[in-house]
Design an enzyme around this catalytic site. Structure first.
Site, PDB file in Angstrom:
ATOM      1  N   SER A 100       0.653  -1.074   0.232  1.00 35.90           N
ATOM      2  CA  SER A 100       0.100  -0.040  -0.094  1.00 35.90           C
ATOM      3  C   SER A 100       0.991   1.356   0.173  1.00 35.90           C
ATOM      4  O   SER A 100       1.620   1.531  -0.849  1.00 35.90           O
ATOM      5  CB  SER A 100      -0.873  -0.156   1.129  1.00 35.90           C
ATOM      6  OG  SER A 100      -1.906   0.947   0.996  1.00 35.90           O
ATOM      7  N   ASP A 198     -10.059  -3.849  -5.228  1.00 37.30           N
ATOM      8  CA  ASP A 198      -9.254  -2.857  -4.278  1.00 37.30           C
ATOM      9  C   ASP A 198      -9.335  -1.614  -5.126  1.00 37.30           C
ATOM     10  O   ASP A 198      -8.823  -1.415  -6.358  1.00 37.30           O
ATOM     11  CB  ASP A 198      -7.664  -3.199  -4.236  1.00 37.30           C
ATOM     12  CG  ASP A 198      -6.676  -2.414  -3.538  1.00 37.30           C
ATOM     13  OD1 ASP A 198      -7.457  -1.348  -3.052  1.00 37.30           O
ATOM     14  OD2 ASP A 198      -5.672  -2.917  -3.370  1.00 37.30           O
ATOM     15  N   HIS A 228      -7.775  -5.260  -0.832  1.00 39.09           N
ATOM     16  CA  HIS A 228      -6.832  -4.580  -0.210  1.00 39.09           C
ATOM     17  C   HIS A 228      -6.343  -5.287   1.117  1.00 39.09           C
ATOM     18  O   HIS A 228      -7.225  -5.299   1.913  1.00 39.09           O
ATOM     19  CB  HIS A 228      -7.032  -2.967  -0.098  1.00 39.09           C
ATOM     20  CG  HIS A 228      -5.949  -2.197   0.233  1.00 39.09           C
ATOM     21  ND1 HIS A 228      -5.071  -1.763  -0.901  1.00 39.09           N
ATOM     22  CD2 HIS A 228      -5.302  -1.735   1.344  1.00 39.09           C
ATOM     23  CE1 HIS A 228      -3.953  -0.930  -0.237  1.00 39.09           C
ATOM     24  NE2 HIS A 228      -4.537  -0.977   1.127  1.00 39.09           N
TER      25      HIS A 228
END
Length: 255
Positions: A100, A198, A228
């Site tokens: 991320s 995501d 995610h």
């Protein structure tokens, strides 16, 4: 504490010295997250990849805004390489990894190292980068954010809120903020993982296209059915998490 930052080291019991090393940067939108969040992920990559993993606790926004977290991550890698003997690592076998926001920081570290070398300065030689559902664009709203505005762990609104806190008015088009806008030539080979459900999916997949266009060797896997955060939620998504770690371990061994 390379660069004055807390780190956590994962060293397989059978690792040789000097050992290859993967430096990890956790996710959390640049404003949250810690070393505990990456415990399972780092431990499994270290064990299955037969590498030392060093997880870095970089400073967070909004107290520390762009480019401080990115500079922290670069400084940590540089400090590890400069003192490689003390850490029992091989300075010629260094990779970076992040999920991320950490994926953003990992590839930005590669950009910083390349740019310093182009300027004739010393910089760590980074052999590979592992980017797990990375964020790569701070200004434009990409199609996956519109198509998947609400999803487990992360929403499109969360992404924009995190970016606002991280940038704090700085130029989001700067390549160290939005690596999708950078000249990517000369970056190390990459493994990029994305998740089907995501809002950040297109950040990673457009980055794969940009790396390939720049001549950077890149492997991409979209994890179908995944959302995610799967490397931070292994107890909830064990099948995806273990498959993702196995792919990462194989990649870093090969590199």
């Amino acid at each position: 504490m390379p660069g004055g930052l807390p780190v956590r080291v994962y060293r397989p019991a059978d690792s040789a010295s000097p050992a290859p090393v993967v430096v990890n940067f956790h996710g959390g939108g640049f404003v949250q997250g810690d070393l505990d969040q990456s415990e399972w992920f780092c431990a499994h990559v270290a064990r299955e990849g037969s590498v030392v993993v060093v997880s870095v606790d970089y400073r967070l926004a909004p107290e520390h805004t762009f480019p401080v977290p990115a500079q922290d991550c670069y400084d940590a890698v540089a400090a590890l390489v400069a003192d490689a003997r003390a850490w029992g690592i091989d300075p010629a076998r260094v990779a970076v990894m992040g999920d991320s926001a950490g994926g953003n920081l990992a590839t930005v570290v590669c950009l910083m190292a390349r740019d310093r070398r182009l300027d004739g300065l010393d910089a760590p030689a980074i052999a590979a980068q592992v980017l797990v559902y990375p964020g790569t664009e701070m200004v434009d709203v990409l199609p996956s954010e519109r198509a998947i505005p609400v999803a487990p762990i992360l929403s499109a609104a969360d992404i924009r809120g995190f970016h606002t806190l991280y940038l704090a008015g700085a130029d989001g088009t700067h390549p160290y903020a939005s690596p999708l806008r950078a000249d990517l030539a000369g970056l190390p080979p990459a493994l990029v993982q994305t998740a089907e459900h995501d809002p950040l999916r297109d950040h990673g997949e457009r980055y794969v296209e940009a790396l390939d266009a720049a001549g950077v060797p890149v492997r991409h896997t979209r994890y179908l059915g995944a959302a995610h955060g799967y490397v931070a939620t292994a107890t909830l998504t064990p099948r995806t998490s273990l498959q993702a770690v196995a792919e990462i371990a194989a990649f870093v061994r090969a590199m």
